[in-house]
Design a protein around this motif. Structure first.
Motif, mmCIF file in Angstrom:
data_model
loop_
_atom_site.group_PDB
_atom_site.id
_atom_site.type_symbol
_atom_site.label_atom_id
_atom_site.label_comp_id
_atom_site.label_asym_id
_atom_site.label_seq_id
_atom_site.Cartn_x
_atom_site.Cartn_y
_atom_site.Cartn_z
ATOM 1 N N GLN A 1 -0.529 20.610 9.700
ATOM 2 C CA GLN A 1 -1.651 19.348 10.453
ATOM 3 C C GLN A 1 -1.842 18.593 9.604
ATOM 4 O O GLN A 1 -2.180 19.526 8.212
ATOM 5 N N VAL A 2 -2.525 17.428 9.718
ATOM 6 C CA VAL A 2 -2.838 16.728 8.108
ATOM 7 C C VAL A 2 -4.081 16.940 7.615
ATOM 8 O O VAL A 2 -5.209 17.698 8.926
ATOM 9 N N ASP B 1 0.528 -1.439 0.276
ATOM 10 C CA ASP B 1 0.032 -0.305 0.141
ATOM 11 C C ASP B 1 0.574 0.984 -0.097
ATOM 12 O O ASP B 1 1.689 1.059 0.431
ATOM 13 N N VAL B 2 0.480 2.673 0.004
ATOM 14 C CA VAL B 2 1.325 3.488 -0.618
ATOM 15 C C VAL B 2 0.200 4.609 0.085
ATOM 16 O O VAL B 2 -1.097 4.998 -0.243
ATOM 17 N N ARG B 3 0.561 5.117 1.124
ATOM 18 C CA ARG B 3 -0.156 6.082 1.943
ATOM 19 C C ARG B 3 0.297 7.749 1.876
ATOM 20 O O ARG B 3 1.135 7.865 1.803
ATOM 21 N N VAL B 4 -0.763 8.692 1.455
ATOM 22 C CA VAL B 4 -0.546 9.412 1.046
ATOM 23 C C VAL B 4 -1.256 10.946 2.109
ATOM 24 O O VAL B 4 -1.943 10.200 2.582
ATOM 25 N N SER B 5 0.132 11.557 2.940
ATOM 26 C CA SER B 5 -1.160 12.785 3.368
ATOM 27 C C SER B 5 -0.455 14.618 2.993
ATOM 28 O O SER B 5 0.711 14.480 2.573
ATOM 29 N N VAL B 6 -2.022 14.858 3.381
ATOM 30 C CA VAL B 6 -1.436 16.662 2.266
ATOM 31 C C VAL B 6 -1.472 17.206 3.967
ATOM 32 O O VAL B 6 -2.132 16.794 4.515
ATOM 33 N N LEU B 7 -0.362 18.279 4.143
ATOM 34 C CA LEU B 7 -0.447 18.028 5.724
ATOM 35 C C LEU B 7 -0.956 20.262 4.982
ATOM 36 O O LEU B 7 -0.037 20.100 4.068
ATOM 37 N N THR C 1 -10.797 17.269 2.384
ATOM 38 C CA THR C 1 -10.085 17.068 3.597
ATOM 39 C C THR C 1 -10.578 15.982 3.821
ATOM 40 O O THR C 1 -11.757 15.700 3.767
ATOM 41 N N ASN C 2 -10.286 15.502 4.771
ATOM 42 C CA ASN C 2 -10.519 14.172 5.660
ATOM 43 C C ASN C 2 -12.442 14.176 5.846
ATOM 44 O O ASN C 2 -13.331 13.482 6.750
ATOM 45 N N SER C 3 -12.887 16.192 6.606
ATOM 46 C CA SER C 3 -14.489 15.690 7.086
ATOM 47 C C SER C 3 -14.825 15.716 5.783
ATOM 48 O O SER C 3 -16.684 16.639 5.877
ATOM 49 N N TYR D 1 0.495 23.384 0.048
ATOM 50 C CA TYR D 1 0.703 22.551 1.037
ATOM 51 C C TYR D 1 1.547 21.265 0.816
ATOM 52 O O TYR D 1 2.298 21.460 0.065
ATOM 53 N N THR D 2 2.341 21.137 1.974
ATOM 54 C CA THR D 2 2.972 19.906 1.929
ATOM 55 C C THR D 2 2.634 18.380 1.501
ATOM 56 O O THR D 2 1.624 18.060 2.028
ATOM 57 N N ILE D 3 3.107 17.440 0.714
ATOM 58 C CA ILE D 3 3.005 16.517 0.835
ATOM 59 C C ILE D 3 3.537 15.779 1.268
ATOM 60 O O ILE D 3 4.253 15.672 1.107
ATOM 61 N N LYS D 4 3.235 14.511 2.061
ATOM 62 C CA LYS D 4 4.061 13.380 2.213
ATOM 63 C C LYS D 4 3.585 11.507 1.868
ATOM 64 O O LYS D 4 2.485 11.837 1.582
ATOM 65 N N ALA D 5 5.071 10.967 1.283
ATOM 66 C CA ALA D 5 4.223 8.926 0.751
ATOM 67 C C ALA D 5 4.886 8.624 1.381
ATOM 68 O O ALA D 5 5.873 8.474 1.986
ATOM 69 N N ASP D 6 4.420 7.500 1.853
ATOM 70 C CA ASP D 6 5.056 6.272 2.356
ATOM 71 C C ASP D 6 4.586 5.054 1.414
ATOM 72 O O ASP D 6 3.101 5.362 1.788
ATOM 73 N N ALA D 7 5.068 3.918 1.821
ATOM 74 C CA ALA D 7 4.983 2.749 1.082
ATOM 75 C C ALA D 7 5.081 1.917 2.422
ATOM 76 O O ALA D 7 5.435 2.052 4.016
ATOM 77 N N VAL D 8 4.005 0.947 2.728
ATOM 78 C CA VAL D 8 3.494 0.091 3.687
ATOM 79 C C VAL D 8 3.150 -1.044 3.031
ATOM 80 O O VAL D 8 2.793 -1.489 2.544
ATOM 81 N N SER D 9 4.447 -1.797 3.976
ATOM 82 C CA SER D 9 4.633 -2.841 3.500
ATOM 83 C C SER D 9 5.376 -3.723 4.895
ATOM 84 O O SER D 9 6.402 -3.599 5.786
ATOM 85 N N GLY D 10 4.598 -4.888 5.381
ATOM 86 C CA GLY D 10 4.719 -5.977 6.209
ATOM 87 C C GLY D 10 4.677 -5.319 7.529
ATOM 88 O O GLY D 10 5.109 -5.249 8.682
#
Length: 205
Positions: free
Chosen positions: A122-123, A111-117, A145-147, A156-165
């Motif tokens: 603040q996310v 999975d790849v998770r993207v966050s917008v701050l 937004t999340n709501s 804004y600032t973006i961050k991306a994370d790989a989610v494995s195991g």
């Protein structure tokens, strides 16, 4: 003869083929008959001249190739003015239209998770892209937004994370930016000047 005149040499410190042959003939004429020049030495000098001449030709060819390459790069960079390009960065402009971005995934991820701050760190939105193969993973943020509310326009600032195991690892991100102008001839090479006042090398695009 055909009446062709050899091209004149402009560099006075360059040993031309004609001068080299004249020197060799003079050396042959003036050698001691009792101690004739060793064939090996003669051939060595000939080979040395050939090597020097070859290196000079190679340098001229490379210089010509390099100039041609720079011209092509300058033409390519100029053609990008006014267009949107994908450049390394995490600063994401939101103007009301979906904001495009990407992440660089070194290996397949579950999975790849993207966050917008926002500007305060603040996310404001977080979403996942699901399983992704290695390579460039493109995505967009619709400005919600999340709501479910529409976020105000701004940067804004973006961050991306790989989610494995069960482990998260941060990924390099890329944002879409408009090229406003091009700078040529600087120490850093050809630079693209972007909409927000920042600049990036043509090689990064």
């Amino acid at each position: 003869g055909l009446g062709l005149t050899p091209p004149k040499r402009t560099a006075s410190n360059e040993l031309g083929q004609d001068q080299f042959l004249e020197l060799m003939m003079a050396q042959l004429k003036n050698q001691d008959p009792m101690k004739p020049m060793d064939n090996g030495e003669f051939l060595s000098q000939m080979a040395q001249f050939g090597t020097v001449s070859g290196i000079q030709d190679l340098q001229k060819s490379f210089s010509s190739f390099s100039s041609s390459l720079q011209s092509n790069q300058a033409l390519m960079a100029s053609s990008l003015v006014g267009r949107a390009v994908l450049v390394p960065g995490s600063s994401l402009p939101y103007t009301g239209a979906p904001a495009m971005a990407a992440a660089d995934l070194p290996q397949t991820a579950g999975d790849v998770r993207v966050s917008v701050l926002d500007g305060g760190g603040q996310v404001v939105r977080q979403f996942t892209l699901g399983p992704q193969p290695a390579g460039t993973v493109k995505f967009s943020w619709d400005g919600l937004t999340n709501s479910g509310a529409t976020a105000p326009t701004g940067t804004y600032t973006i961050k991306a994370d790989a989610v494995s195991g069960g482990k998260n690892s941060a990924l390099p991100t890329y944002v879409v930016a408009r090229v406003d102008s091009v700078s040529l001839g600087g120490q850093q090479g050809i630079m693209l000047n972007l909409w927000d006042g920042s600049a990036t090398s043509l090689a990064n695009v």
